[in-house]
Design a protein around this motif. Structure first.
Motif, short mmCIF file in Angstrom:
data_model
loop_
_atom_site.label_atom_id
_atom_site.label_comp_id
_atom_site.label_asym_id
_atom_site.label_seq_id
_atom_site.Cartn_x
_atom_site.Cartn_y
_atom_site.Cartn_z
N SER A 38 -84.20 35.23 115.30
CA SER A 38 -83.73 36.08 114.42
C SER A 38 -82.79 35.78 113.35
O SER A 38 -81.81 35.09 114.05
N ASN A 39 -82.74 36.26 112.26
CA ASN A 39 -81.50 35.81 111.42
C ASN A 39 -80.70 37.28 111.61
O ASN A 39 -81.36 38.28 111.86
N PHE A 40 -79.50 37.42 111.62
CA PHE A 40 -78.73 38.33 111.65
C PHE A 40 -77.61 38.53 110.33
O PHE A 40 -77.11 37.53 109.72
N ARG A 41 -77.70 39.87 110.04
CA ARG A 41 -76.61 40.46 109.03
C ARG A 41 -75.75 41.34 109.64
O ARG A 41 -76.29 42.31 110.13
N VAL A 42 -74.58 41.16 109.42
CA VAL A 42 -73.53 41.97 109.92
C VAL A 42 -73.06 42.82 109.03
O VAL A 42 -72.74 42.21 107.80
N LEU A 43 -72.89 44.07 108.96
CA LEU A 43 -72.42 44.98 107.93
C LEU A 43 -71.27 45.63 108.57
O LEU A 43 -71.06 46.25 109.55
N SER A 44 -70.11 45.19 107.94
CA SER A 44 -68.61 45.56 108.40
C SER A 44 -67.82 45.89 107.23
O SER A 44 -67.87 45.07 106.18
N SER A 45 -66.98 46.98 107.36
CA SER A 45 -66.04 47.24 106.22
C SER A 45 -64.94 46.85 106.37
O SER A 45 -63.75 46.68 105.34
N LEU A 46 -64.74 45.73 107.44
CA LEU A 46 -63.65 44.86 107.63
C LEU A 46 -62.37 45.65 107.82
O LEU A 46 -61.28 44.92 107.24
N ALA A 47 -62.16 46.72 108.43
CA ALA A 47 -61.14 47.42 108.58
C ALA A 47 -60.22 46.64 109.87
O ALA A 47 -61.01 45.97 110.19
#
Length: 193
Positions: A38-47
């Motif tokens: 699988s490909n992965f997408r990370v969702l992060s607000s980068l706090a």
């Protein structure tokens, strides 16, 4: 190739980072076993803290991109970071993002953080949280976002972590099993969600 979106959340101020990193490694292994090829997408607000720890680690994995939903306009969000080094780290990570999501502006700061947390759980296939297991202290805390994810039966990988208040130098929680992982509603390796 399937795309798996992994939302990441957690406390900003953490202790025993070596144990937490062991947990992060365990979650990453489980994701790769559960969603092979699988490909992965990370969702992060980068706090500061968990958001960045997880984003940096997952970005080292091949076939992984970063999307950054920001709770506040970038200039205002920078004011939430402790020092120049933290601000530079945020700008560096933001530069690695494939997409920066600018959420609608909210009147109150905690509402903006809640909107970012909601966006993450609404767009994610899996949620990874570095969390002490306690209820949120405000409407946008990690505990609140985990509760919302649980309401949706979103697969959750929870890395147990002690949170502390840096101005006091004391732990604000008494998490045992630092760095251990609890999987909730998480598919077994090799099975589809």
């Amino acid at each position: 190739m399937p795309l798996i979106t992994v939302g990441v959340i957690g406390h900003r101020h953490l202790t025993e980072l070596d144990k937490i990193m062991t947990g992060v490694e365990g979650v990453l292994r489980r994701l790769l076993e559960t969603f092979p090829d699988s490909n992965f997408r990370v969702l992060s607000s980068l706090a500061e803290g968990a958001d960045r720890i997880l984003a940096k680690k997952f970005l080292l994995t091949p076939k992984t991109t970063l999307w950054a939903p920001l709770p506040l306009p970038e200039e205002e969000y920078l004011n939430d970071f402790m020092d120049l080094k933290s601000k530079e780290e945020f700008i560096n990570l933001l530069g690695k993002a494939e997409r920066v999501i600018k959420l609608p502006i909210k009147k109150k700061r905690d509402e903006a953080y809640l909107a970012a947390g909601r966006y993450i759980i609404e767009k994610s296939d899996v949620l990874v949280a570095i969390w002490d297991g306690n209820p949120a202290q405000d409407i946008a805390g990690t505990g609140q976002i985990v509760a919302l994810a649980r309401e949706r039966s979103l697969p959750l990988a929870w890395i147990h972590a002690t949170r502390h208040k840096p101005q006091q130098g004391l732990s604000a929680s008494r998490e045992t099993g630092q760095g251990t992982i609890t999987f909730e509603s998480f598919p077994e390796p090799g099975r589809k969600t």
